[in-house]
Motif scaffolding. Structure first.
Motif, short mmCIF file in Angstrom:
data_model
loop_
_atom_site.label_atom_id
_atom_site.label_comp_id
_atom_site.label_asym_id
_atom_site.label_seq_id
_atom_site.Cartn_x
_atom_site.Cartn_y
_atom_site.Cartn_z
N HIS A 1 -0.18 -58.05 4.50
CA HIS A 1 -0.36 -56.63 4.18
C HIS A 1 0.78 -55.80 4.75
O HIS A 1 1.37 -54.92 4.07
N ARG B 1 -1.04 -61.82 -1.92
CA ARG B 1 -1.39 -62.91 -1.00
C ARG B 1 -2.49 -62.46 -0.04
O ARG B 1 -3.43 -63.21 0.27
N ALA B 2 -2.38 -61.23 0.44
CA ALA B 2 -3.41 -60.71 1.36
C ALA B 2 -4.76 -60.63 0.66
O ALA B 2 -5.80 -61.00 1.24
N TYR C 1 -7.16 -53.16 0.79
CA TYR C 1 -6.10 -53.92 0.12
C TYR C 1 -6.07 -53.57 -1.37
O TYR C 1 -5.00 -53.38 -1.96
N ILE D 1 -6.49 -63.93 0.25
CA ILE D 1 -7.10 -64.39 1.50
C ILE D 1 -8.38 -63.61 1.80
O ILE D 1 -9.38 -64.18 2.23
N LYS D 2 -8.35 -62.30 1.53
CA LYS D 2 -9.49 -61.44 1.92
C LYS D 2 -9.78 -60.48 0.76
O LYS D 2 -9.51 -59.29 0.82
N ASP E 1 -3.94 -62.54 6.59
CA ASP E 1 -3.89 -61.50 5.55
C ASP E 1 -3.23 -60.21 6.05
O ASP E 1 -2.52 -59.53 5.32
#
Length: 771
Positions: free
Chosen positions: A46, A67-68, A78, A71-72, A42
């Motif tokens: 980022h 996408r980051a 984020y 994942i998280k 992630d």
């Protein structure tokens, strides 16, 4: 033996180093290798998002950050950063939601509150902006921006005192940062604290001498204060830093216009448009300058260009509509009239109050237009000067405020009024901010006041302070919403009483003006709901008349292009007052009266061409129109003696022009309108003793005009009575008028001394025996 490939973490660490060393291309290449090896990394996504955002590729930045987050999803920074991206993409609702999610995940993450407060401010959701800014200030009390955003949010809610307290905490937290001073200056400017705003911008410039935006905004504040020379210096300094700074060229032009330096303003606007040809507002400003220079065809092109660039520009559209009116271009007249009313009722800032008076607008429309103009075009200070009581004894001090104390229609009417004031009871001041044209009228006016003070070099605040220091009891604004007005001076409330008189035939729509001087015809008390000011009736006519006005020798008809024989209908009004409905009547009169002509004023070739075309379209030869040029006042008045009947206009009557005609002995035929501007003709005729020339319908207006043209004995009887009445009728009895207006001023002062609010009242003629 070959070495093993570096791990994704090693690649990521190397990419971070490249990024920190500003080697973004190499960093991006390594990060793509990282996510290729480890699609669940992630932090790599980022950082890819950050690099894409810095490169201006916002769509890619959002994709990487998405996408980051996938994942998280539990990582607050984020979501906070996603809010920043949504904001940059103009997706403010999504931006706010991302910030709210970040706060829910980590209530201690300060950046989320900062981002949300800024987004909420852009959306004008001031309550959420306030709560976010307060949370940010609690987490980071030393962060200047937290208090700045809080101040903006409070200001948006109208909580000025709390906003000021918040802003006072900004600078001590970061006094060395130029941007902090600049941002604070913007808020002070928004509050109308112009001196404080100017100081903030100066502090910003001290810390960053080439801070071009600070030089620009300093110029803007100084212009709002009326310090035009200083404002110009600010814009010129910005242009020294960057000669291609479009906003500085444009604002310089506006300021030069305010100084009457119109040719120079045109040069500044053209410089701006050379750099930014798609700026609709600058095209509008250029059009206004060209119109002032009496280059209407070029002005029309500018307004049309502005509308082509910005179809929603109410300012461009309303000016174009007004210009078409001045051109007598009536091809879309009904639609144009309807559009003016629509713009006013939408409360847009385009229609000018003075232009609205000549359209088919109601009193309610005119009040709405004036209020909108005050809101959008007058820099009203947040606080007035300290109140001052009027002394119980001594002369009443009257201050007349005007840009027209020279060779101007206002002075042609009022010069003798200023001279005739009873100096045992009144002390008379002039506050002039118009040009000294070196005319005989200017010299006469300078002598006619007890004190003639030129305030052109003073800012609005300085002028207001000067008026207050002079101990003026009643400030009389002779301009209202007309060209070159400085309404801001009146807005400071430098005097206990403020009055709207003579220059603007309608309400100013301002809460800082107490009274409007009128009469029972132009503004009956029943119309009070449509005036911000309290209506004060002078008993016979609101308009003064100078009995000393010079009249030249009567010219010959031939020298004016008139036939030696034949009936001469006359209307030497501004062509913008002529409407197709009234013109229809005039053409029917010409058709019905053989050998007659219509004498009109020629302002430019385009207007003349349009009027001739309109005559031909109504079956009347264009040769029946005689178009006269503008002349000095003495010659202008003298030529009225050549005409047989003055035909008034509607909805905006002849005002000074009507008095001129009556003074020359020419009967005026009028039709009463629905507003102040359309009732002046009736007021003049009643005060001169010719009420039978007042009609209430256009059908009666037409019938009476035709009857008078066909019955010369009746018309001559009216002319004889007019000439006889000139020495006795109230309209031209300046002593009587002066006593009336002094009675009005005295009653205003009596109410103030008794601590009574301004209220409508009438001056009775029986109480006002001339001296």
């Amino acid at each position: 033996m070959s070495s093993s490939a570096p791990s994704s973490e090693a690649l990521f660490s190397q990419a971070v180093q490249f990024y920190r060393n500003h080697r973004r291309g190499e960093a991006e290449r390594l990060l793509l290798q990282v996510v290729g090896k480890n699609p669940g990394h992630d932090a790599a996504f980022h950082l890819l998002s950050i690099i894409a955002q810095e490169a201006g590729n916002l769509a890619a930045a959002r994709e990487h950050l998405g996408r980051a987050i996938a994942i998280k999803d539990s990582f607050a920074p984020y979501h906070s950063n996603m809010g920043v991206l949504h904001e940059a993409l103009g997706q403010l609702d999504d931006a706010a939601e991302s910030c709210r999610k970040a706060i829910a995940l980590d209530p201690a993450y300060a950046q989320s509150y900062f981002n949300l407060s800024g987004i909420a401010l852009m959306q004008k959701r001031y309550d959420e902006a306030e709560s976010s800014a307060r949370a940010l200030a609690a987490l980071q009390p030393q962060m200047a921006e937290a208090h700045l955003n809080l101040g903006i949010a409070l200001l948006g809610q109208g909580r000025v005192s709390e906003a000021t307290d918040a802003l006072d905490r900004v600078i001590p937290l970061n006094p060395a940062r130029a941007a902090t001073w600049f941002n604070l200056g913007g808020m002070r400017q928004e509050l109308g604290h112009w001196d404080a705003a100017a100081d903030c911008y100066r502090h910003a410039i001290e810390r960053k001498p080439n801070y071009i935006e600070a030089h620009l905004e300093l110029g803007n504040v100084l212009k709002a204060m009326g310090r035009l020379n200083d404002a110009i210096a600010g814009y010129c300094r910005a242009l020294d830093i960057n000669p291609n700074y479009v906003n500085a060229h444009g604002n310089l032009g506006v300021t030069l216009m305010a100084q009457g330096r119109v040719e120079e303003a045109v040069v500044a606007y053209r410089h701006a448009l050379d750099l930014a040809p798609n700026r609709a507002k600058i095209h509008v400003d250029l059009g206004l300058a060209l119109q002032t220079l009496k280059r209407p065809d070029e002005a029309r092109t500018s307004f049309e260009t502005a509308l082509a660039l910005d179809a929603d520009s109410a300012e461009a559209e309303s000016n174009l509509l007004h210009l078409r009116r001045a051109f007598c271009d009536w091809r879309s007249f009904s639609a144009d009239e309807a559009r003016v009313v629509e713009l006013i009722r939408r409360h847009v800032s385009g229609p000018m109050p003075f232009a609205a008076l000549s359209s088919s607008t109601s009193l309610a429309d005119q009040l709405s237009c004036a209020r909108t103009w005050i809101e959008n075009h007058v820099s009203v200070p947040q606080s007035a000067l300290p109140p001052r009581a009027i002394g119980a004894v001594g002369r009443i001090r009257i201050g007349y405020l005007s840009a027209d104390l020279h060779n101007h229609a206002t002075s042609f009417l009022a010069a003798e009024l200023f001279e005739r004031h009873d100096r045992s009871r009144f002390e008379i001041y002039a506050y002039s901010f118009g040009p000294d044209d070196g005319s005989a009228m200017r010299e006469r006016l300078t002598r006619g006041f007890d004190h003639f003070i030129d305030i052109r070099a003073l800012s609005h605040a300085e002028a207001a302070q000067r008026i207050r220091d002079d101990g003026i009891d009643i400030l009389v604004d002779l301009l209202g919403h007309t060209q070159n007005s400085r309404t801001e001076i009146v807005a400071y409330r430098p005097t206990p009483i403020c009055v709207n008189f003579l220059g603007f035939p309608g309400t100013m729509g301002a809460g800082f003006v107490d009274y409007i001087l009128a009469d029972p015809v132009v503004a009956p008390f029943a119309d009070q709901p449509f005036y911000n000011e309290r209506i004060v009736h002078l008993p016979e006519c609101y308009q003064p008349n100078d009995t000393k006005r010079a009249v030249a020798d009567t010219p010959s008809r031939a020298s004016c292009g008139l036939p030696e024989n034949g009936f001469v209908f006359c209307c030497l009004n501004a062509p913008s007052k002529v409407t197709p409905i009234v013109f229809d009547i005039w053409m029917r009169l010409l058709s019905a009266v053989p050998g007659s002509v219509l004498w009109l004023l020629e302002q430019n070739a385009t207007t003349a061409q349009n009027l001739r075309r309109e005559a031909e379209a109504r079956g009347v030869s264009a040769s029946r129109l005689v178009l006269g040029s503008a002349l000095p006042n003495a010659e202008h008045v003298a030529r009225y003696r050549l005409a047989d009947l003055f035909l008034d206009t509607l909805p905006y009557n002849a005002h000074t022009t009507g008095s001129d005609a009556l003074w020359a002995g020419l009967p005026v035929l009028t039709c009463v309108g629905e507003t102040f501007a359309g009732r002046v003709g009736a007021s003049l005729l009643k005060a001169v003793g010719l009420p039978e020339l007042i009609t209430t319908t256009l059908a009666d207006y037409e019938n009476l005009a035709l009857r008078l043209a066909r019955e010369p004995t009746e018309l001559n009887r009216l002319k004889t009575r007019l000439i006889e009445n000139r020495s006795t009728a109230p309209l031209f009895d300046i002593d009587r008028f002066t006593h009336h207006i002094e009675a009005a001023y005295s009653r205003m002062v009596e109410r103030h001394r008794a601590r009574l609010k301004p209220e409508a009242f009438a001056v009775e003629a029986s109480d006002s025996t001339p001296r």
